[in-house]
Motif scaffolding. Structure first.
Motif, PDB file in Angstrom:
ATOM      1  N   PRO A 190      10.915  31.237  63.300  1.00 34.33           N
ATOM      2  CA  PRO A 190      10.260  30.587  64.436  1.00 34.33           C
ATOM      3  C   PRO A 190       8.927  31.236  64.809  1.00 34.33           C
ATOM      4  CG  PRO A 190      12.603  30.829  64.861  1.00 34.33           C
ATOM      5  CD  PRO A 190      12.321  31.588  63.597  1.00 34.33           C
ATOM      6  N   SER A 191       8.851  32.557  64.736  1.00 28.09           N
ATOM      7  CA  SER A 191       7.609  33.243  65.089  1.00 28.09           C
ATOM      8  C   SER A 191       6.491  32.946  64.108  1.00 28.09           C
ATOM      9  CB  SER A 191       7.848  34.756  65.146  1.00 28.09           C
ATOM     10  OG  SER A 191       8.289  35.239  63.881  1.00 28.09           O
ATOM     11  N   ALA A 192       6.828  32.529  62.895  1.00 27.81           N
ATOM     12  CA  ALA A 192       5.810  32.289  61.879  1.00 27.81           C
ATOM     13  C   ALA A 192       5.001  31.030  62.164  1.00 27.81           C
ATOM     14  CB  ALA A 192       6.463  32.190  60.501  1.00 27.81           C
ATOM     15  N   TYR A 193       5.571  30.089  62.918  1.00 21.48           N
ATOM     16  CA  TYR A 193       4.804  28.894  63.286  1.00 21.48           C
ATOM     17  C   TYR A 193       3.620  29.296  64.167  1.00 21.48           C
ATOM     18  CZ  TYR A 193       3.734  24.229  65.073  1.00 21.48           C
ATOM     19  OH  TYR A 193       3.093  23.066  65.412  1.00 21.48           O
ATOM     20  N   ARG A 194       3.900  30.107  65.168  1.00 21.23           N
ATOM     21  CA  ARG A 194       2.832  30.597  66.030  1.00 21.23           C
ATOM     22  C   ARG A 194       1.829  31.425  65.227  1.00 21.23           C
ATOM     23  NH1 ARG A 194       0.004  29.597  70.215  1.00 21.23           N
ATOM     24  NH2 ARG A 194      -1.577  30.017  68.648  1.00 21.23           N
ATOM     25  N   ARG A 195       2.352  32.246  64.333  1.00 18.92           N
ATOM     26  CA  ARG A 195       1.483  33.093  63.505  1.00 18.92           C
ATOM     27  C   ARG A 195       0.588  32.230  62.615  1.00 18.92           C
ATOM     28  NH1 ARG A 195       5.285  36.003  60.981  1.00 18.92           N
ATOM     29  NH2 ARG A 195       5.381  37.301  62.848  1.00 18.92           N
ATOM     30  N   GLY A 196       1.154  31.153  62.061  1.00 15.45           N
ATOM     31  CA  GLY A 196       0.364  30.272  61.210  1.00 15.45           C
ATOM     32  C   GLY A 196      -0.796  29.648  61.959  1.00 15.45           C
ATOM     33  N   LEU A 197      -0.577  29.230  63.197  1.00 12.50           N
ATOM     34  CA  LEU A 197      -1.663  28.679  64.005  1.00 12.50           C
ATOM     35  C   LEU A 197      -2.725  29.730  64.280  1.00 12.50           C
ATOM     36  CD1 LEU A 197       0.379  26.562  66.572  1.00 12.50           C
ATOM     37  CD2 LEU A 197      -0.962  25.700  64.648  1.00 12.50           C
ATOM     38  N   ASP A 198      -2.307  30.954  64.562  1.00 13.21           N
ATOM     39  CA  ASP A 198      -3.258  32.028  64.856  1.00 13.21           C
ATOM     40  C   ASP A 198      -4.155  32.331  63.659  1.00 13.21           C
ATOM     41  OD1 ASP A 198      -2.254  32.289  67.410  1.00 13.21           O
ATOM     42  OD2 ASP A 198      -0.935  33.977  66.909  1.00 13.21           O
ATOM     43  N   LEU A 199      -3.657  32.099  62.453  1.00 15.39           N
ATOM     44  CA  LEU A 199      -4.424  32.406  61.252  1.00 15.39           C
ATOM     45  C   LEU A 199      -5.452  31.328  60.904  1.00 15.39           C
ATOM     46  CD1 LEU A 199      -1.575  33.805  58.958  1.00 15.39           C
ATOM     47  CD2 LEU A 199      -3.476  35.106  59.918  1.00 15.39           C
ATOM     48  N   LEU A 200      -5.404  30.191  61.583  1.00 11.84           N
ATOM     49  CA  LEU A 200      -6.284  29.089  61.240  1.00 11.84           C
ATOM     50  C   LEU A 200      -7.656  29.216  61.877  1.00 11.84           C
ATOM     51  CD1 LEU A 200      -3.906  26.001  61.521  1.00 11.84           C
ATOM     52  CD2 LEU A 200      -4.917  26.924  59.428  1.00 11.84           C
ATOM     53  N   GLU A 201      -8.675  28.841  61.125  1.00 12.93           N
ATOM     54  CA  GLU A 201      -9.996  28.681  61.700  1.00 12.93           C
ATOM     55  C   GLU A 201     -10.045  27.375  62.485  1.00 12.93           C
ATOM     56  OE1 GLU A 201     -12.406  28.582  58.178  1.00 12.93           O
ATOM     57  OE2 GLU A 201     -12.055  26.441  57.836  1.00 12.93           O
ATOM     58  N   THR A 202     -11.070  27.186  63.294  1.00 12.69           N
ATOM     59  CA  THR A 202     -11.241  25.927  64.005  1.00 12.69           C
ATOM     60  C   THR A 202     -11.309  24.782  63.003  1.00 12.69           C
ATOM     61  OG1 THR A 202     -12.452  27.033  65.770  1.00 12.69           O
ATOM     62  CG2 THR A 202     -12.729  24.647  65.586  1.00 12.69           C
ATOM     63  N   GLY A 203     -10.506  23.731  63.259  1.00 18.80           N
ATOM     64  CA  GLY A 203     -10.445  22.604  62.339  1.00 18.80           C
ATOM     65  C   GLY A 203      -9.530  22.803  61.156  1.00 18.80           C
ATOM     66  N   GLY A 204      -8.746  23.884  61.155  1.00 16.55           N
ATOM     67  CA  GLY A 204      -7.878  24.188  60.029  1.00 16.55           C
ATOM     68  C   GLY A 204      -6.621  23.336  59.989  1.00 16.55           C
ATOM     69  N   ARG A 205      -5.853  23.500  58.891  1.00 14.94           N
ATOM     70  CA  ARG A 205      -4.628  22.713  58.669  1.00 14.94           C
ATOM     71  C   ARG A 205      -3.448  23.641  58.445  1.00 14.94           C
ATOM     72  NH1 ARG A 205      -8.314  22.528  54.646  1.00 14.94           N
ATOM     73  NH2 ARG A 205      -7.077  21.473  53.044  1.00 14.94           N
ATOM     74  N   LEU A 206      -2.316  23.278  59.042  1.00 18.33           N
ATOM     75  CA  LEU A 206      -1.072  24.022  58.878  1.00 18.33           C
ATOM     76  C   LEU A 206      -0.052  23.113  58.210  1.00 18.33           C
ATOM     77  CD1 LEU A 206       0.739  26.535  59.491  1.00 18.33           C
ATOM     78  CD2 LEU A 206       1.306  25.429  61.668  1.00 18.33           C
ATOM     79  N   ALA A 207       0.440  23.514  57.041  1.00 19.64           N
ATOM     80  CA  ALA A 207       1.506  22.796  56.351  1.00 19.64           C
ATOM     81  C   ALA A 207       2.816  23.527  56.612  1.00 19.64           C
ATOM     82  CB  ALA A 207       1.226  22.715  54.856  1.00 19.64           C
ATOM     83  N   VAL A 208       3.725  22.882  57.327  1.00 20.00           N
ATOM     84  CA  VAL A 208       4.983  23.511  57.725  1.00 20.00           C
ATOM     85  C   VAL A 208       6.060  23.119  56.719  1.00 20.00           C
ATOM     86  CG1 VAL A 208       6.689  23.795  59.556  1.00 20.00           C
ATOM     87  CG2 VAL A 208       4.283  23.406  60.142  1.00 20.00           C
ATOM     88  N   VAL A 209       6.441  24.083  55.883  1.00 22.20           N
ATOM     89  CA  VAL A 209       7.471  23.878  54.876  1.00 22.20           C
ATOM     90  C   VAL A 209       8.777  24.545  55.310  1.00 22.20           C
ATOM     91  CG1 VAL A 209       8.100  24.233  52.462  1.00 22.20           C
ATOM     92  CG2 VAL A 209       5.723  23.756  53.063  1.00 22.20           C
ATOM     93  N   GLY A 210       8.697  25.759  55.863  1.00 17.69           N
ATOM     94  CA  GLY A 210       9.881  26.452  56.350  1.00 17.69           C
ATOM     95  C   GLY A 210      10.502  25.709  57.518  1.00 17.69           C
ATOM     96  N   VAL A 211      11.827  25.718  57.582  1.00 22.31           N
ATOM     97  CA  VAL A 211      12.559  24.978  58.608  1.00 22.31           C
ATOM     98  C   VAL A 211      13.125  25.961  59.625  1.00 22.31           C
ATOM     99  CG1 VAL A 211      14.418  23.341  59.066  1.00 22.31           C
ATOM    100  CG2 VAL A 211      13.129  23.195  56.926  1.00 22.31           C
ATOM    101  N   ALA A 212      12.440  26.092  60.746  1.00 17.38           N
ATOM    102  CA  ALA A 212      12.895  26.976  61.817  1.00 17.38           C
ATOM    103  C   ALA A 212      13.868  26.215  62.712  1.00 17.38           C
ATOM    104  CB  ALA A 212      11.704  27.479  62.631  1.00 17.38           C
ATOM    105  N   GLY A 213      14.987  26.843  63.021  1.00 16.15           N
ATOM    106  CA  GLY A 213      16.008  26.188  63.835  1.00 16.15           C
ATOM    107  C   GLY A 213      15.932  26.512  65.303  1.00 16.15           C
ATOM    108  N   GLU A 214      14.896  27.217  65.727  1.00 17.33           N
ATOM    109  CA  GLU A 214      14.742  27.595  67.125  1.00 17.33           C
ATOM    110  C   GLU A 214      13.327  27.291  67.578  1.00 17.33           C
ATOM    111  OE1 GLU A 214      15.685  31.712  67.394  1.00 17.33           O
ATOM    112  OE2 GLU A 214      17.672  31.493  66.499  1.00 17.33           O
ATOM    113  N   PRO A 215      13.101  27.213  68.917  1.00 17.21           N
ATOM    114  CA  PRO A 215      11.744  26.936  69.413  1.00 17.21           C
ATOM    115  C   PRO A 215      10.762  28.032  69.010  1.00 17.21           C
ATOM    116  CG  PRO A 215      13.373  26.616  71.155  1.00 17.21           C
ATOM    117  CD  PRO A 215      14.093  27.272  70.013  1.00 17.21           C
ATOM    118  N   ALA A 216       9.505  27.611  68.842  1.00 20.34           N
ATOM    119  CA  ALA A 216       8.435  28.553  68.516  1.00 20.34           C
ATOM    120  C   ALA A 216       7.841  29.082  69.811  1.00 20.34           C
ATOM    121  CB  ALA A 216       7.368  27.869  67.673  1.00 20.34           C
ATOM    122  N   GLU A 217       8.173  30.311  70.145  1.00 23.97           N
ATOM    123  CA  GLU A 217       7.716  30.893  71.410  1.00 23.97           C
ATOM    124  C   GLU A 217       6.195  31.026  71.413  1.00 23.97           C
ATOM    125  OE1 GLU A 217       8.450  34.947  74.083  1.00 23.97           O
ATOM    126  OE2 GLU A 217       9.656  34.547  72.285  1.00 23.97           O
ATOM    127  N   GLY A 218       5.577  30.656  72.538  1.00 23.88           N
ATOM    128  CA  GLY A 218       4.143  30.807  72.690  1.00 23.88           C
ATOM    129  C   GLY A 218       3.320  29.640  72.207  1.00 23.88           C
TER     130      GLY A 218
END
Length: 341
Positions: free
Chosen positions: A240-268
């Motif tokens: 779950p924390s990796a979703y937030r981390r993935g967004l933080d790693l993006l530049e403005t206008g970037g793209r996030l491809a979510v392949v991992g299946v997190a079973g809990e909410p992404a905090e933050g």
């Protein structure tokens, strides 16, 4: 002359939460449009652990129930063939079996089929057995130049191919892959060929070393990657924390491809951030349309299964114990059903 098909077979079956055992069960009979396939190699993955532990969504919503013959990453051999696939032909099976008649299938989105069943998950017996039946249209022939060990990894690899296609990965991209499991390492291999550069982000030192062997330019722990900016991030860890981390790693206008299946909410996670930073998020639901292409990628050496395989084991509950207790470095365990005959 071919041996007659036996009436019963060995299967590795999940009997209930935290309980798996070898069992003798009837060999399934093919229905109309189906073929009987003899399993060769089966890959184990985290979803199998969720089924074993009783935490899988398929169990919670009633689509799956015990006892369950699991197994959805596999390769095998057709027993009695048809004009499309001859007897003795090596094949990989598609996890998702679509109906071909519903609204989503009619729109060409077979992975969103309204009557979907999934091999070894719900609706169809899995490949943790000597034999299984499959619709002929849900099998893809394996080229002679692709070995069984590579063919067994085609199923996870098709999801990586879908992620790169949906996100439009190209030479102008700086890619980060979060996670160094099977999906993450395959994503590193493919991005190393498609993108301008690819880095890996993970928590397992041996996995990060392996990511560099698979083509990553750099490998970072999450803290060390914090000041980087990428045009495309592939989240392949399922944390779950990796979703937030993935967004933080993006530049403005970037793209996030979510392949991992997190079973809990992404905090933050703040939804407005997607709009304010102009981010695109792609939910990747398998890669049903990419089996042929993925086999060609293994054939041509773009994808390489060997660095990812930790061991080939005899079928048995001990293999699931080994999966459950974790590994570092090569993530994939394979079960060899060829030796059970």
């Amino acid at each position: 002359m071919n041996r007659p098909t036996p009436r019963t077979m060995t299967a590795l079956r999940i009997e209930g939460p935290h309980r798996a055992a070898l069992a003798r069960i009837p060999v399934p009979r093919p229905g109309p449009g189906e073929l009987l396939v003899r399993t060769s190699l089966l890959g184990l993955c985290g979803t199998d652990l969720e089924l074993l532990h009783g935490t899988a969504a398929y169990l919670r919503d009633g689509r799956a129930r015990y006892p369950l013959v699991f197994g959805h990453e596999w390769t095998g051999t057709v027993v009695d063939g048809t004009a499309e696939l001859a007897g003795g032909q090596r094949v990989v099976g598609h996890t998702m079996v679509h109906c071909g008649r519903c609204r989503m299938c009619g729109r060409g989105r077979r992975n969103l089929c309204e009557r979907l069943t999934e091999v070894g998950l719900y609706g169809r017996q899995g490949a943790a057995a000597e034999y299984l039946t499959m619709p002929v249209g849900s099998l893809t022939a394996v080229p002679d130049t692709v070995p069984d060990r590579a063919a067994a990894l085609v199923e996870p690899a098709v999801t990586v191919v879908e992620a790169m296609a949906r996100a439009g990965c190209g030479l102008g991209d700086r890619v980060a892959v979060v996670g160094t499991g099977t999906i993450g390492l395959l994503a590193v291999q493919l991005a190393a060929r498609l993108a301008g550069s690819v880095d890996a982000v993970g928590v397992d030192p041996a996995g990060l070393d392996l990511a560099v062997r698979c083509g990553a330019r750099h490998a970072y722990t999450p803290g060390a990657a914090a000041d980087r900016a990428y045009s495309l991030v592939v989240e392949a860890s399922g944390a779950p924390s990796a979703y937030r981390r993935g967004l933080d790693l993006l530049e403005t206008g970037g793209r996030l491809a979510v392949v991992g299946v997190a079973g809990e909410p992404a905090e933050g996670f703040v939804p407005g951030e997607l709009a304010l930073r102009g981010l695109d998020v792609y939910g990747i639901r398998h890669g049903l349309d990419h089996y042929d292409r993925t086999l060609r990628l293994f054939r041509d050496g773009v994808l390489d299964a060997e660095p990812l395989i930790a061991a080939v084991l005899a079928p048995g509950p001990e293999a699931l114990d080994r999966l459950a207790h974790g590994r570092t470095g090569p993530p994939k365990l394979l079960l060899d059903f060829r030796e059970t005959r």
